[in-house]
Every structure is written in structure tokens, then in C-alpha cells.
Design a protein around this motif. Structure first.
Motif, PDB file in Angstrom:
ATOM      1  N   LEU A  83       0.843  -1.194   0.000  1.00 42.04           N
ATOM      2  CA  LEU A  83       0.000   0.000   0.000  1.00 42.04           C
ATOM      3  C   LEU A  83       0.886   1.254   0.000  1.00 42.04           C
ATOM      4  CD1 LEU A  83      -2.791  -0.981   2.543  1.00 42.04           C
ATOM      5  CD2 LEU A  83      -3.149  -0.331   0.154  1.00 42.04           C
ATOM      6  N   ILE A  84       0.604   2.139  -0.939  1.00 43.05           N
ATOM      7  CA  ILE A  84       1.357   3.393  -1.015  1.00 43.05           C
ATOM      8  C   ILE A  84       0.480   4.493  -0.431  1.00 43.05           C
ATOM      9  CG2 ILE A  84       2.461   5.053  -2.545  1.00 43.05           C
ATOM     10  CD1 ILE A  84       3.069   2.784  -4.441  1.00 43.05           C
ATOM     11  N   ALA A  85       0.977   5.123   0.631  1.00 36.82           N
ATOM     12  CA  ALA A  85       0.189   6.109   1.374  1.00 36.82           C
ATOM     13  C   ALA A  85       0.909   7.464   1.376  1.00 36.82           C
ATOM     14  CB  ALA A  85      -0.036   5.632   2.807  1.00 36.82           C
ATOM     15  N   PRO A  86       0.390   8.468   0.654  1.00 38.86           N
ATOM     16  CA  PRO A  86       1.028   9.792   0.627  1.00 38.86           C
ATOM     17  C   PRO A  86       0.579  10.666   1.800  1.00 38.86           C
ATOM     18  CG  PRO A  86      -0.491   9.483  -1.251  1.00 38.86           C
ATOM     19  CD  PRO A  86      -0.727   8.387  -0.272  1.00 38.86           C
ATOM     20  N   VAL A 133      -2.059  18.017   9.291  1.00 32.67           N
ATOM     21  CA  VAL A 133      -1.459  16.880   8.592  1.00 32.67           C
ATOM     22  C   VAL A 133      -2.570  16.148   7.854  1.00 32.67           C
ATOM     23  CG1 VAL A 133       0.577  16.562  10.023  1.00 32.67           C
ATOM     24  CG2 VAL A 133      -1.601  15.594  10.785  1.00 32.67           C
ATOM     25  N   ILE A 134      -2.302  15.792   6.592  1.00 26.99           N
ATOM     26  CA  ILE A 134      -3.324  15.129   5.782  1.00 26.99           C
ATOM     27  C   ILE A 134      -2.742  13.883   5.133  1.00 26.99           C
ATOM     28  CG2 ILE A 134      -4.569  17.279   5.304  1.00 26.99           C
ATOM     29  CD1 ILE A 134      -3.310  17.174   2.467  1.00 26.99           C
ATOM     30  N   ALA A 135      -3.624  12.951   4.830  1.00 27.14           N
ATOM     31  CA  ALA A 135      -3.238  11.722   4.137  1.00 27.14           C
ATOM     32  C   ALA A 135      -4.067  11.591   2.871  1.00 27.14           C
ATOM     33  CB  ALA A 135      -3.470  10.510   5.047  1.00 27.14           C
ATOM     34  N   GLY A 136      -3.396  11.269   1.765  1.00 26.69           N
ATOM     35  CA  GLY A 136      -4.105  11.016   0.526  1.00 26.69           C
ATOM     36  C   GLY A 136      -4.646   9.598   0.491  1.00 26.69           C
ATOM     37  N   GLN A 137      -5.617   9.345  -0.382  1.00 23.99           N
ATOM     38  CA  GLN A 137      -6.199   8.012  -0.519  1.00 23.99           C
ATOM     39  C   GLN A 137      -5.112   7.019  -0.932  1.00 23.99           C
ATOM     40  OE1 GLN A 137      -9.417   7.094   0.092  1.00 23.99           O
ATOM     41  NE2 GLN A 137      -8.853   4.974  -0.346  1.00 23.99           N
ATOM     42  N   ARG A 169       3.001  11.597  -9.347  1.00 26.83           N
ATOM     43  CA  ARG A 169       1.908  12.455  -9.812  1.00 26.83           C
ATOM     44  C   ARG A 169       0.576  12.041  -9.171  1.00 26.83           C
ATOM     45  NH1 ARG A 169       4.478  11.766 -14.874  1.00 26.83           N
ATOM     46  NH2 ARG A 169       2.844  10.327 -15.614  1.00 26.83           N
ATOM     47  N   GLN A 170       0.340  10.732  -9.068  1.00 28.90           N
ATOM     48  CA  GLN A 170      -0.896  10.264  -8.434  1.00 28.90           C
ATOM     49  C   GLN A 170      -0.932  10.636  -6.959  1.00 28.90           C
ATOM     50  OE1 GLN A 170      -3.437   8.941 -10.359  1.00 28.90           O
ATOM     51  NE2 GLN A 170      -1.959   9.700 -11.848  1.00 28.90           N
ATOM     52  N   ALA A 171       0.206  10.573  -6.315  1.00 27.01           N
ATOM     53  CA  ALA A 171       0.276  10.982  -4.905  1.00 27.01           C
ATOM     54  C   ALA A 171      -0.073  12.460  -4.758  1.00 27.01           C
ATOM     55  CB  ALA A 171       1.678  10.702  -4.354  1.00 27.01           C
ATOM     56  N   ALA A 172       0.445  13.276  -5.686  1.00 30.83           N
ATOM     57  CA  ALA A 172       0.139  14.714  -5.655  1.00 30.83           C
ATOM     58  C   ALA A 172      -1.349  14.955  -5.836  1.00 30.83           C
ATOM     59  CB  ALA A 172       0.935  15.436  -6.751  1.00 30.83           C
ATOM     60  N   VAL A 173      -1.974  14.197  -6.737  1.00 31.99           N
ATOM     61  CA  VAL A 173      -3.409  14.375  -7.007  1.00 31.99           C
ATOM     62  C   VAL A 173      -4.242  14.050  -5.783  1.00 31.99           C
ATOM     63  CG1 VAL A 173      -5.372  13.460  -8.313  1.00 31.99           C
ATOM     64  CG2 VAL A 173      -3.244  14.029  -9.506  1.00 31.99           C
ATOM     65  N   VAL A 174      -4.018  12.902  -5.155  1.00 31.27           N
ATOM     66  CA  VAL A 174      -4.852  12.507  -4.011  1.00 31.27           C
ATOM     67  C   VAL A 174      -4.590  13.398  -2.808  1.00 31.27           C
ATOM     68  CG1 VAL A 174      -5.140  10.139  -4.810  1.00 31.27           C
ATOM     69  CG2 VAL A 174      -3.218  10.692  -3.293  1.00 31.27           C
ATOM     70  N   LEU A 175      -3.363  13.887  -2.673  1.00 20.91           N
ATOM     71  CA  LEU A 175      -3.086  14.824  -1.592  1.00 20.91           C
ATOM     72  C   LEU A 175      -3.773  16.157  -1.830  1.00 20.91           C
ATOM     73  CD1 LEU A 175       0.700  14.085  -0.894  1.00 20.91           C
ATOM     74  CD2 LEU A 175      -1.208  13.741   0.703  1.00 20.91           C
ATOM     75  N   ASP A 176      -3.793  16.607  -3.091  1.00 18.80           N
ATOM     76  CA  ASP A 176      -4.501  17.851  -3.408  1.00 18.80           C
ATOM     77  C   ASP A 176      -5.978  17.738  -3.070  1.00 18.80           C
ATOM     78  OD1 ASP A 176      -2.197  19.017  -4.269  1.00 18.80           O
ATOM     79  OD2 ASP A 176      -2.629  18.866  -6.420  1.00 18.80           O
ATOM     80  N   ILE A 177      -6.560  16.570  -3.349  1.00 18.82           N
ATOM     81  CA  ILE A 177      -7.979  16.362  -3.037  1.00 18.82           C
ATOM     82  C   ILE A 177      -8.210  16.478  -1.533  1.00 18.82           C
ATOM     83  CG2 ILE A 177      -9.838  14.657  -3.025  1.00 18.82           C
ATOM     84  CD1 ILE A 177      -8.695  13.596  -5.689  1.00 18.82           C
ATOM     85  N   SER A 178      -7.351  15.861  -0.752  1.00 20.22           N
ATOM     86  CA  SER A 178      -7.482  15.949   0.705  1.00 20.22           C
ATOM     87  C   SER A 178      -7.234  17.378   1.192  1.00 20.22           C
ATOM     88  CB  SER A 178      -6.496  14.994   1.381  1.00 20.22           C
ATOM     89  OG  SER A 178      -6.793  13.651   1.069  1.00 20.22           O
ATOM     90  N   GLU A 179      -6.273  18.047   0.556  1.00 16.92           N
ATOM     91  CA  GLU A 179      -5.934  19.406   0.985  1.00 16.92           C
ATOM     92  C   GLU A 179      -7.089  20.378   0.762  1.00 16.92           C
ATOM     93  OE1 GLU A 179      -2.584  22.821  -0.020  1.00 16.92           O
ATOM     94  OE2 GLU A 179      -2.098  20.701  -0.275  1.00 16.92           O
ATOM     95  N   ARG A 180      -7.875  20.152  -0.302  1.00 15.18           N
ATOM     96  CA  ARG A 180      -8.980  21.068  -0.580  1.00 15.18           C
ATOM     97  C   ARG A 180     -10.057  21.020   0.506  1.00 15.18           C
ATOM     98  NH1 ARG A 180      -7.965  19.485  -5.921  1.00 15.18           N
ATOM     99  NH2 ARG A 180      -9.747  18.042  -6.048  1.00 15.18           N
TER     100      ARG A 180
END
Length: 781
Positions: A83-86, A133-137, A169-180
Motif C-alpha cells: 500500500l502506497i500512502a502519501p 497533517v493530511i493523508a491522501g487516498q 503524480r498520483q500521490a500529488a493528485v490525491v493529496l490535493d484532493i485531501s488538501e482542498r
């Protein structure tokens, strides 16, 4: 609040069985790294983790330098079920949130949401509530690899590095979603676009085909494409969106009231459309400020910033830098012969549409110099729909947006441009001067959102007819939602009476009549139109008087209002913003007069022929419904005055008089006079030429400008508002559509003369309508 309180907001460890976990820490400095490692250990110690999960530190936010993915490449050699967790640290601003952002000091000191290592430690000590602190999907290594291989070019030499960049890039995307969820939806922006396109397998295949066709290597074309992407791909960020929002608020606030007039429910409806569908926002274009109105409303409503196509004329130092970082896409003026550029642009647009980043630009492609909607240019719409076709986009929503103003600073400039005087080039110096000129009261700004034009799928790229139909639908809807405002009705009233001035009571009577007519037909009227204008005429007219659009004379026994002849071109602009609502009625009035002058047994046929003839005459000026629907609109309008209107037409002058008494207010003279006079100028000029002489558009406009001036001095046309390049350009198109511009046989001379006579006859009927309107107006003693 302390670090433990920050950590306890959420557990960074994903739910798992025996699966390994790989943490990707999005960090820029030691402070952020320390916070995230502490968060992992905080919950790892609580759960007595039996192993230490690998952790890779990488800066995912820097679009310019790309990723330093070397460490990530090595870490991806883990089992497929890993599991990759950003993870990321989010810094929120102090004070009142977004209202404290985008200030000048932030340009100097930097974004408070991206503190330096030293400032970050200080914030953590003094204001820990600003640290999140946030975690991406999370996702498995196997799923990510499958998605990577489905959409990306894979070669043995670059497979591992390419996969690592894809994972980043996928890590950046899911983190951006959480950040919003912390920062707000307005900060949704595309990330690492160029890298995603360059890695796209379909794009690579098309570049390979192009390389073979041009006899070049794929590597050479990819290198060239990278330079194009650097030019065109916008790089919006939270920081620059805040700067741009404050800049827009400042510019609009110089002359206009603080609150833009719009319907919040309509904005929310648009939010749902954009969230679920590939969307295009097309707005009417009247001034340079239009490009600030939509972003301001979107930002104020926490709406993702739409990407805007910007004219190359605005890509100068300073403003171009800001716009490019706030979502503007600057493209070359001409690239028809550059296949690689077109291919790259198409994939860029397709990427944005696929990821639900709405596009927006000025629908017409140029600012309206006359107030009314301009004929659209299809270039940008064509490229966007081609991109939608390439990506098989479905349910494409094209949303028309009408932007209106009480007063527009640019109108005087437009009026002088139409007489043939050139305009200066845009530059930083010009822009500073333009912004300074805004500092005068100009009333309110209005933004109205129309019903979307929905395309189940994009048309075939070569289907020009489908493209024109789509543009027509958008134009009709944009016109429908353009609001009637006080300045548009005042100028309509006073221009209809010109050169006569009106008393205050007469103006009020006109406005009530025009407003009642508009309301009875459910036309769009500004949300804040004050129906009590009779009680505050001076206040409502004050700005227009200060701008010299309206003249007020109060030294006689009564106060009178009028529009001086030299101000007709300016006043006409404001009238023209709503002229489309009255065109059908104007056509009816003129057709009625012609029918009343014919034999009674053919009056109805003459009426319908004249309706169609006038519609065709001005087809380059206005957007009409299809013929059958247009005829139905005419019937419905006539039925409002009498259910027996067809019988009344058969009664000749008597029936005409009965109809006309019921048709107040009369509008043909204020709606179509300008266009008829301009067309009469070009037709009369052409009639002077010999049959074998041809006429080109440029020469037509040039000659008409001088001939029109003469006609005005001789008072064969009523005002200088009938002299203009755009009017004469459309007049030329009318002549060309009737095959009168190319020299030919001697009979052509008579055809040209006949058109000139028809236009003079139309002007006679317009004058008659004006005379009847004057006679019907109640005058003061």
C-alpha cells in the motif's frame, strides 16, 4: 494545541492485513519532514507496529523542476500488494482566512501557506492551529502499475523511472484532493500536466506518426513539443490565485460597486454541472474587465478557477506573468500549419476537460464595439471540441454567461475606433493607464448564467455545420440571459425621441412602457432593477449625466433630458445591449406599414414577405430562431395585440391604425434605424459604381466611412452612430450575399440601384413609425 493534538486528527496508517506500507512524504524542508515522520511514529508506537514502514521524501509541489524520483524508483521494488500512502503538511494562513491572502506583502515575504524552514518552526511553536497533517487516498502498487501501463508509454530503458514519476503524480493528485477539504474548492488546480501529456501513450503514438510523415525523429519532435508546453500550459497555484483574486477585486472596485449582481442559485447549479461534466464557460465580451468578472465570482463562491484562453495581446511583462499563473492559456495567434503545435494543444485541452477543469473564454472572440453580441469566431470552440472528440468526452456542457455593466469606460474608445481611427497596442504602460482610468463611478456589474447547451458527444472535427449550429445555440441563450438594465432603457427612450429632449415625466412614461412590455414577455430584467425609479430619477441618471452620455437641462420651467448628437454613438452602445429583445417587434411594425399600403386582398401575403425580407436583410446583425420558430414568434406577438390580427390586416389603413394603437411602445425607429442607415450608405455608394466595377470589403469600409460622413453632413442619415466599421463590414456581407459586389453585366447596375431604393423606402417607413410614436406621446403644456 500541541503536536500530539495535531497528530490525533487522523491516523496516517491505512487499514491493512499483512500488507507492507510505503509512505510518500511530500516535504519541502526539515520541519515538514520531522512533522510527518513524527505523525507516522506516533500511531506506529500506539499500535505496536512489528516493522518500520519505508518512507520516501519527495517535493511533489514544484512544477518547474520535476521530481527527484531516484529514491522512489528504488522503493517501488516492493511486493505488488504494497500500500502506497502519501502524506503532507498543510499550513493555513492566520487572520481571516482567504481575506488576508494575496496582499502585496506576500509578494515580498512569500506565501504564508508555504513557510520556509525557519518560519515553519516559528509557526509550529506560536500558532500550531495553523498546522494540519493530511493523508491522501492510499492505493496498491499493483493497481497503480496497471493504470500506468494502460495510459503511458513504457520502454525498457525508462520503465522504472516513468512508473516512479507516475506514482508521484498520483500521490500529488490525491493529496490535493485531501488538501482542498482544508483550504477550499477554489484551489483545485491541475498538477504536472506537461509530464502527464509527455508520458501519454496515445500522444506518443501520434507524435511518432507525425515524425515519420515529416521525416524527423520522434525525439526531436518531443523536444520541440516540450517548448510549446512551456509556453501554453498554465501553472496555477494557490498563491497566485489569491493574488489574482485580490487584483480583480481591486480593478473592478475602482469604479464599480463592490458586489457583482448575480444569482447565487445559478452559480450553485453551475457548480454541480462542472463537477460532473466536461464543461465550457463562454462569456459575452464587452471590455477588458470581463476576464476579471467570472474569476471573481468563482473565487468568491469557492468555485474551482476555470482556465481562460487569453489573447496574446495581454501576454506582456507583468500582467502576462500573473495571468499565466492564475489559469490563463496563451496560445500562438496563428498555428494552422504547425501540426505538432495543434496536436499538443489538443491533448492539453483534452487533459483539462477529462479531469473536469472547466475552460472559459470570450465567446465572440473579440470585444463588442457596438454593445450587441458579435458574430462568434469558431477557432477556440473548434479546438476544444476536437479535443473532446479525441478523448471521447460525453455530455459536454457549454454554459453561456452574459456579463453586463451600467457604464463601460471603453465605449468612447470604441466609438472613435469605428470611425476609422486606430487603437494603440497593449503594453504594461498602456495597462497601468487603463487601470487608472477606471477610477470613476460606473455603477454595477451584472453576471447572468444561461442554460447549458448540452452535447452528448463532440461533433466530427470537419463538421462545420454542426459547429455553427452549436455556436448559434450558445449565442441565442446568451442573448436570452442578458439583463435589461436602467441605462439600456434610458438610452433607448432618449434615442427614440432624438433630437428632441424629454421631460422627466415623459422619460418615466417611456421607461414604464418599455419595462411593462418586457415584463409581460418574461424577459430577463436585472435582479436589482428598481421599479421606483420615478422617485429617484436624479440619482439613477447621475452617473450617465456625469459621463456626458445624457444631457440634463434645468434652467427652463421643466427639467428635460436628452442625448446630444455627438453622443449618439456612445449612447447607442448601451441601447444595443438589449436591442435583440425588440428586433421582432420592430420587424412587425415595419411589415405592418407596408401591408397597410397594399391592396387589401394581398395585405397578409405582403406582411409575411416583408417580415422575411427584413429578417434576411439583417441576418448578419442578429441571431434569429429557425424560420418556423421565428414565424411562430411573430404570430404570438401579433396575437398579443389582437386575436383577429389577420382580418385587421385585410382592412388596409383602418386595420393598421387599430393595430398600431395597441402596439405601444413603438420601437422600429430606435431598434433598426442605425443599421438601415449604415446599409443605405454602402448600398448607395455601390449604386454609384459602374456595373463592371467590383467592390472589396476593405475598400467598401474605407469608402463608406468618408461617404457616410458626407451623408451625415447632408442629414441624409440622422446621426454619426450610423457610421462605423463594423456596421459597414456587415453591410458589405449583406451586399455580397446578394451577389452585388462582383462586377458583371449591365443589368447589375439596376439591381444595385433597386437595393438602394428599397433601403430608402425602409427608412421612410422607419420615419413614419417615429412620427407616430411622437404623436402618441403625451406632451406637457
Amino acid at each position: 494545541m500541541n503536536l500530539e493534538d495535531i497528530y490525533n486528527t487522523k491516523n496516517p496508517w491505512p487499514q491493512r492485513g499483512s500488507q507492507q506500507v510505503l509512505f510518500i512524504l511530500d516535504v519541502r524542508n526539515d520541519t515538514e519532514e520531522s512533522i510527518l515522520r513524527g505523525w507516522i511514529h506516533h500511531f506506529g508506537d500506539q499500535d505496536n507496529k512489528s516493522f518500520e514502514a519505508p518512507q520516501v521524501c519527495i517535493d511533489l509541489k514544484d512544477e518547474r523542476t520535476g521530481f527527484d524520483s531516484g529514491q522512489l524508483v528504488m522503493s517501488l521494488a516492493l511486493p505488488a500488494d504494497t500500500l502506497i500512502a502519501p502524506l503532507r503538511v498543510v499550513w493555513t494562513p492566520g487572520g481571516n482566512g482567504t481575506t488576508s491572502l494575496g496582499r502585496l506583502r506576500h509578494l515580498i515575504l512569500g506565501d504564508p501557506r508555504r513557510p520556509s524552514n525557519r518560519r515553519g518552526k516559528k509557526v509550529l511553536e506560536e500558532h500550531p492551529d495553523r498546522v494540519h497533517v493530511i493523508a491522501g487516498q492510499p492505493d496498491t502498487m499493483a493497481n497503480l502499475r496497471q493504470r500506468f501501463e494502460a495510459t503511458n508509454t513504457v520502454t525498457d530503458e525508462s520503465a522504472q523511472e516513468g512508473f516512479a514519476n507516475f506514482v508521484a503524480r498520483q500521490a500529488a493528485v490525491v493529496l490535493d484532493i485531501s488538501e482542498r477539504h482544508v483550504k477550499g474548492g477554489r484551489y483545485k488546480v491541475p498538477r504536472h500536466v506537461s509530464a502527464a501529456i509527455m508520458a501519454n501513450s496515445d500522444y506518443n503514438k501520434e507524435v511518432q506518426k507525425l515524425a515519420e510523415a515529416q521525416g524527423k525523429t520522434k525525439e526531436a519532435l518531443m523536444k520541440e513539443a516540450a517548448t510549446y508546453m512551456k509556453e501554453m500550459v498554465s501553472t496555477p497555484s494557490s498563491f497566485w490565485l489569491d493574488i489574482y483574486a485580490r487584483f480583480n477585486t481591486f480593478c473592478l472596485g475602482l469604479g464599480y460597486e463592490e458586489d457583482i449582481v448575480y444569482n447565487k442559485a445559478a452559480v450553485e447549479k453551475m457548480r454541480q454541472v462542472v463537477r460532473s461534466n466536461p464543461s465550457i464557460l463562454l462569456w459575452t465580451h464587452k471590455t477588458y474587465l470581463d476576464g476579471m468578472v467570472v474569476p471573481k465570482v468563482m473565487y468568491d463562491n469557492d468555485f474551482p478557477m476555470p482556465h481562460m484562453f487569453g489573447g496574446a495581446n495581454l501576454n506582456f511583462p507583468g500582467l502576462g506573468h500573473l495571468l499565466h499563473r492564475a489559469g490563463a492559456i496563451f496560445i500562438k495567434r496563428s498555428f494552422q500549419d504547425n501540426e505538432l503545435y495543434k496536436l499538443t494543444l489538443r491533448y492539453y485541452i483534452g487533459y483539462l476537460m477529462e479531469k473536469r477543469f472547466p475552460m472559459n473564454w470570450a465567446f465572440e472572440g473579440t470585444r463588442s464595439r457596438m454593445g450587441k453580441l458579435m458574430p462568434p469566431r469558431y477557432g477556440l470552440l473548434k479546438y476544444v471540441l476536437e479535443a473532446c472528440h479525441t478523448t471521447n468526452a460525453e455530455n459536454i456542457h457549454i454554459i453561456p454567461i452574459s456579463i453586463s455593466y451600467d457604464i463601460i469606460r471603453d465605449v468612447e474608445e470604441y466609438a472613435t475606433e469605428q470611425t476609422g481611427r486606430g487603437k494603440g497596442a497593449e503594453s504594461l504602460k498602456w495597462f497601468i493607464g487603463y487601470v487608472r482610468s477606471l477610477a470613476r463611478p460606473m455603477g454595477k456589474v451584472y453576471m447572468d448564467i444561461g442554460e447549458p447547451v448540452v452535447l452528448p458527444k463532440a461533433p466530427e472535427p470537419d463538421d462545420k455545420l454542426a459547429l455553427s449550429k452549436i455556436a448559434f445555440e450558445v449565442a441565442v441563450e446568451a442573448n436570452e440571459v442578458t439583463p435589461i438594465t436602467f441605462p439600456s432603457l434610458v438610452t433607448m427612450s432618449l434615442l427614440g425621441a432624438a433630437p428632441k429632449a424629454l421631460t422627466e415625466d415623459e422619460v418615466i412614461e417611456d421607461l414604464r412602457s418599455l419595462l411593462a412590455w418586457s415584463e409581460s414577455r418574461n424577459l430577463r430584467i436585472s435582479h436589482d432593477f428598481n421599479r421606483a425609479f420615478a422617485d429617484q430619477m436624479e440619482g439613477l441618471l447621475g452617473i450617465m449625466i456625469d459621463e456626458n452620455i445624457v444631457t440634463r437641462y434645468d434652467e427652463g420651467p421643466e427639467v428635460v433630458y436628452g442625448i446630444s448628437l455627438e453622443q449618439h454613438p456612445v449612447a447607442s452602445y448601451y441601447r444595443n445591449t438589449v436591442i435583440h429583445f425588440f428586433v421582432n417587434k420592430a420587424i412587425i411594425e415595419l411589415a405592418l406599414i407596408k401591408a397597410s399600403e397594399q391592396a387589401e386582398d394581398c395585405a397578409l401575403a405582403v406582411f409575411w414577405k416583408e417580415v422575411d425580407d427584413i429578417r434576411d436583410l439583417f441576418k448578419f446583425e442578429f441571431f434569429y430562431a429557425p424560420t418556423e420558430e421565428f414565424h411562430q414568434q411573430i404570430r404570438q406577438e401579433m396575437a398579443r395585440y389582437s386575436n383577429d390580427w389577420e382580418e385587421l390586416l385585410g382592412q388596409g389603413a383602418a386595420g393598421f391604425g387599430t393595430m398600431l394603437q395597441k402596439m405601444s411602445p413603438l420601437v422600429a425607429h430606435v431598434t433598426l434605424l442605425t443599421y438601415t442607415e449604415a446599409y443605405s450608405v454602402v448600398a448607395s455608394m455601390l449604386a454609384r459604381k459602374e456595373a463592371n466595377e467590383s467592390l472589396e470589403q476593405a475598400n467598401c469600409i474605407s469608402e463608406a466611412l468618408t461617404y457616410g460622413r458626407q451623408a451625415y453632413l447632408q442629414r441624409r442619415i440622422s446621426s454619426e452612430s450610423s457610421i462605423g466599421k463594423l456596421l459597414f463590414k456587415n453591410g458589405y456581407q449583406m451586399l455580397k450575399s446578394r451577389s452585388l459586389t462582383e462586377g458583371g453585366m449591365e443589368s447589375l447596375k439596376e439591381e444595385r440601384l433597386e437595393l438602394a431604393r428599397e433601403l430608402r423606402e425602409l427608412l421612410r417607413r422607419i420615419d413614419l413609425i417615429r412620427a407616430v410614436g411622437v404623436a402618441n406621446r403625451s406632451s406637457s403644456p
